[in-house]
Design a protein around this motif. Structure first.
Motif, PDB file in Angstrom:
ATOM      1  N   TYR A 376       0.854  -1.188   0.000  1.00 49.94           N
ATOM      2  CA  TYR A 376       0.000   0.000   0.000  1.00 49.94           C
ATOM      3  C   TYR A 376       0.887   1.234   0.000  1.00 49.94           C
ATOM      4  CZ  TYR A 376      -4.428   2.445   0.764  1.00 49.94           C
ATOM      5  OH  TYR A 376      -5.549   3.224   0.608  1.00 49.94           O
ATOM      6  N   LEU A 377       0.594   2.161  -0.915  1.00 47.33           N
ATOM      7  CA  LEU A 377       1.406   3.360  -1.059  1.00 47.33           C
ATOM      8  C   LEU A 377       0.630   4.609  -0.620  1.00 47.33           C
ATOM      9  CD1 LEU A 377       3.179   1.409  -2.698  1.00 47.33           C
ATOM     10  CD2 LEU A 377       3.412   3.195  -4.456  1.00 47.33           C
ATOM     11  N   PHE A 378       1.323   5.457   0.153  1.00 50.36           N
ATOM     12  CA  PHE A 378       0.847   6.810   0.442  1.00 50.36           C
ATOM     13  C   PHE A 378       1.828   7.772  -0.222  1.00 50.36           C
ATOM     14  CE2 PHE A 378      -1.059   4.461   3.962  1.00 50.36           C
ATOM     15  CZ  PHE A 378      -2.329   5.022   4.055  1.00 50.36           C
ATOM     16  N   LEU A 379       1.361   8.488  -1.225  1.00 46.90           N
ATOM     17  CA  LEU A 379       2.225   9.436  -1.919  1.00 46.90           C
ATOM     18  C   LEU A 379       1.817  10.861  -1.542  1.00 46.90           C
ATOM     19  CD1 LEU A 379       4.467  10.014  -4.023  1.00 46.90           C
ATOM     20  CD2 LEU A 379       2.639  10.115  -5.744  1.00 46.90           C
ATOM     21  N   PHE A 380       2.732  11.569  -0.907  1.00 47.77           N
ATOM     22  CA  PHE A 380       2.515  12.972  -0.566  1.00 47.77           C
ATOM     23  C   PHE A 380       3.275  13.846  -1.566  1.00 47.77           C
ATOM     24  CE2 PHE A 380       2.429  10.375   3.302  1.00 47.77           C
ATOM     25  CZ  PHE A 380       1.143  10.656   3.763  1.00 47.77           C
ATOM     26  N   ASN A 381       3.066  15.143  -1.482  1.00 41.38           N
ATOM     27  CA  ASN A 381       3.718  16.041  -2.441  1.00 41.38           C
ATOM     28  C   ASN A 381       5.236  16.030  -2.323  1.00 41.38           C
ATOM     29  OD1 ASN A 381       3.142  17.389   0.129  1.00 41.38           O
ATOM     30  ND2 ASN A 381       4.083  19.202  -0.795  1.00 41.38           N
ATOM     31  N   ASP A 382       5.763  15.581  -1.173  1.00 43.25           N
ATOM     32  CA  ASP A 382       7.223  15.582  -0.989  1.00 43.25           C
ATOM     33  C   ASP A 382       7.767  14.257  -0.469  1.00 43.25           C
ATOM     34  OD1 ASP A 382       6.044  15.677   1.494  1.00 43.25           O
ATOM     35  OD2 ASP A 382       7.432  17.154   2.335  1.00 43.25           O
ATOM     36  N   LEU A 383       6.911  13.241  -0.308  1.00 45.13           N
ATOM     37  CA  LEU A 383       7.339  12.004   0.351  1.00 45.13           C
ATOM     38  C   LEU A 383       6.516  10.815  -0.129  1.00 45.13           C
ATOM     39  CD1 LEU A 383       8.979  10.699   2.793  1.00 45.13           C
ATOM     40  CD2 LEU A 383       6.948  11.203   4.183  1.00 45.13           C
ATOM     41  N   LEU A 384       7.184   9.667  -0.297  1.00 51.01           N
ATOM     42  CA  LEU A 384       6.499   8.398  -0.569  1.00 51.01           C
ATOM     43  C   LEU A 384       6.686   7.482   0.629  1.00 51.01           C
ATOM     44  CD1 LEU A 384       5.097   6.282  -2.434  1.00 51.01           C
ATOM     45  CD2 LEU A 384       7.406   5.609  -3.176  1.00 51.01           C
TER      46      LEU A 384
END
Length: 568
Positions: A376-384
């Motif tokens: 499961y991936l959480f992709l933020f504007n500056d971090l994975l």
């Protein structure tokens, strides 16, 4: 009318003396028969149909032989139609201006006003000036329709005695926010617009009025729209927890005054109006003469509205993002060194499940029973953040990397097993080393969306809107769409978008022309604009709206201030 009023007339030496007279003696009825929700839908549907006809006409002319030079141009045809309509309508002129009384008629055209028909002005003005008059007139009439809907929200819902008894004052405050302030601002704005219309049959300008109100009064919209997250939550809770509230709202919605529209459509009016107002000013800006005073005021008005809309969007995003980040951090358990998730400058771009290929890519691996396992991936504007889902709606984090250190690569077609598989490289992961993941998406569009979000196409990521090639594939929205995921783009009817990416299974990654917002949306929500001349014209109009440096803007403000002093 004094000299100040005459200065605002468009330059047209053939205007007869009768046009220099005031309309103050006439009864101007700007109380429309349509609620704003209806008005807006009718207006945008007409805009869509107009573009379709233009696209088809230009395409037909392009396909014809050179002898088509004798065919009347689009402007000539419009002028002829306008002239015929003027002759047929003059005899039926009514003694007062009443707008939008018949929902089935051409409900908001300046040239349909009896006074305009009988004045002879349509025989004098150029087609471009008539189109400009229509654009300014629509801004005024739509504000009148909007004010009517706001008034209904207050008088029919907010001031309802039964509803007042059900709602606690704090609940009422969250639900209706500062709508009274918004309505007061709309009333003052509309009165000034109406006064401008009364000065002369030919509207001199409206963007100077828009500028003054946007700069000095429209901050009430930011307050209202920023409360939207709490407003929506409160409304849902009240519907679920208070049967009396649910019953009263249902009864109020059935009243003929509401014309079948739900209560929620009245609550979102201010946000819809402020974004639409910016588009109406853009529409005026496209039609004013270049390097004219009216262009300067339109540019200033547009810039002020753009700042208000941006502040509204930021207000909504800030509220929802903060709550979302807190919720996500509570669900994470770190197998590696903990990473602080909550940050004022961080927000979620995309989240979801993918299949990770286990082991090296060999024929032996392909024969194993467990080729893929879920991650499961959480992709933020500056971090994975890379996790595995564990019981209790929790996520165990086992790797992470800054977004700027991500690289993606699509695999060549290697059969059904490896369909929609792509490679994700972390140049520096949580252990300060390079890591590679082979990930499988559920569909081609999902793979493209993840690749675009993880590492945006370097060819388009840093290319400014105004430097892009003129002939880019375009679509216009024919069905509204509400974004379901953070990487999707909500669409309004008549939005025009450049196509940046397209998948075979029905998704488009596009950039909306009027605000340069990007995101994915289903291709079924839009139809392609086929003719390159129309596409080029759409881009040129947007270049004109957005390509304006600070020096020019400063010069325009100085001109506007000087013009304001002269009028006073």
């Amino acid at each position: 009318m004094g000299a100040a009023g005459q200065q605002r007339l468009p330059r047209c030496p053939l205007l007869p003396v009768l046009l220099l007279t005031s309309l103050s003696s006439m009864t101007i009825c700007l109380v429309p028969g349509l609620l704003y929700q209806e008005y807006r839908d009718k207006s945008t549907l007409r805009e869509i149909e107009t573009r379709r006809l233009q696209d088809a006409e230009v395409q037909a002319h392009t396909d014809e032989s050179p002898t088509s030079e004798e065919t009347p141009t689009e402007e000539e045809e419009e002028e002829e139609e306008e002239g015929e309509a003027a002759n047929s309508s003059t005899k039926k002129a009514l003694p007062q201006i009443c707008l939008l009384n018949n929902a089935n008629s051409r409900f908001n055209l300046w040239q349909d006003l009896p006074e305009i028909r009988s004045s002879g002005v349509l025989d004098i003005l150029q087609p471009d000036e008539i189109r400009l008059q229509e654009a300014m007139f629509e801004l005024v009439t739509s504000e009148a329709s909007y004010y009517k809907s706001l008034s209904l929200l207050v008088s029919h819902f907010m001031d309802n005695e039964r509803l007042k008894k059900i709602l606690h004052p704090s609940e009422s405050h969250i639900l209706f926010s500062n709508v009274l302030d918004v309505m007061a601002v709309s009333e003052r704005f509309l009165l000034e617009l109406e006064h401008r219309m009364e000065e002369n049959i030919v509207i001199s300008d409206v963007c100077d009025i828009v500028y003054q109100h946007a700069a000095n009064h429209f901050s009430v919209y930011i307050t209202y729209v920023s409360n939207q997250t709490y407003q929506e939550r409160a409304y849902k809770q009240l519907l679920q927890e208070k049967a009396a509230f649910r019953e009263v709202i249902s009864q109020l919605e059935l009243d003929p005054k509401c014309k079948g529209l739900p209560f929620s459509s009245f609550l979102i009016l201010p946000f819809q109006r402020i974004t639409r107002l910016k588009l109406l000013v853009q529409n005026i800006l496209k039609r004013v003469e270049e390097s004219s005073e009216r262009e300067c005021t339109a540019l200033d008005a547009h810039k002020e509205l753009e700042m208000v809309v941006k502040a509204c969007n930021e207000g909504v995003r800030k509220m929802s993002r903060t709550e979302q980040m807190i919720s996500i951090q509570k669900k994470m358990e770190f197998k590696i060194k903990s990473v602080p998730i909550i940050s004022h400058s961080r927000w979620l771009l995309k989240q979801g499940e993918l299949q990770q290929m286990s082991g090296p890519k060999t024929s032996r691996t392909l024969r194993t029973k467990k080729l893929f396992r879920e991650i499961y991936l959480f992709l933020f504007n500056d971090l994975l953040v890379i996790c595995r889902q564990i019981p209790g709606d929790k996520y165990q984090v086992f790797d992470s990397a800054p977004r700027g250190l991500l690289r993606v690569e699509e695999l060549e077609d290697q059969g059904q097993t490896l369909a929609n598989v792509f490679i994700l490289r972390l140049l520096e992961n949580a252990d300060d080393r390079e890591a590679t993941y082979m990930l499988k998406a559920s569909s081609q569009s999902e793979m493209k969306r993840w690749m675009t979000s993880l590492a945006p196409n370097r060819r388009t990521k840093f290319v400014s809107f105004t430097s892009r090639l003129l002939d880019c594939p375009q679509v216009q929205c024919v069905h509204p769409y509400v974004a379901q995921q953070p990487d999707e783009l909500s669409l309004e009817l008549a939005d025009i978008l450049n196509i940046l990416e397209k998948t075979e299974d029905g998704w488009i990654f596009g950039e909306r022309l009027h605000d340069q917002e990007r995101g994915w949306f289903p291709s079924a929500m839009a139809e392609e604009i086929l003719n390159p001349k129309i596409r080029s014209q759409n881009l040129k109009e947007c270049f004109r709206v957005h390509k304006m440096d600070d020096t020019q803007r400063s010069q325009n403000k100085d001109r506007r201030k000087l013009g304001s002093r002269n009028r006073q």
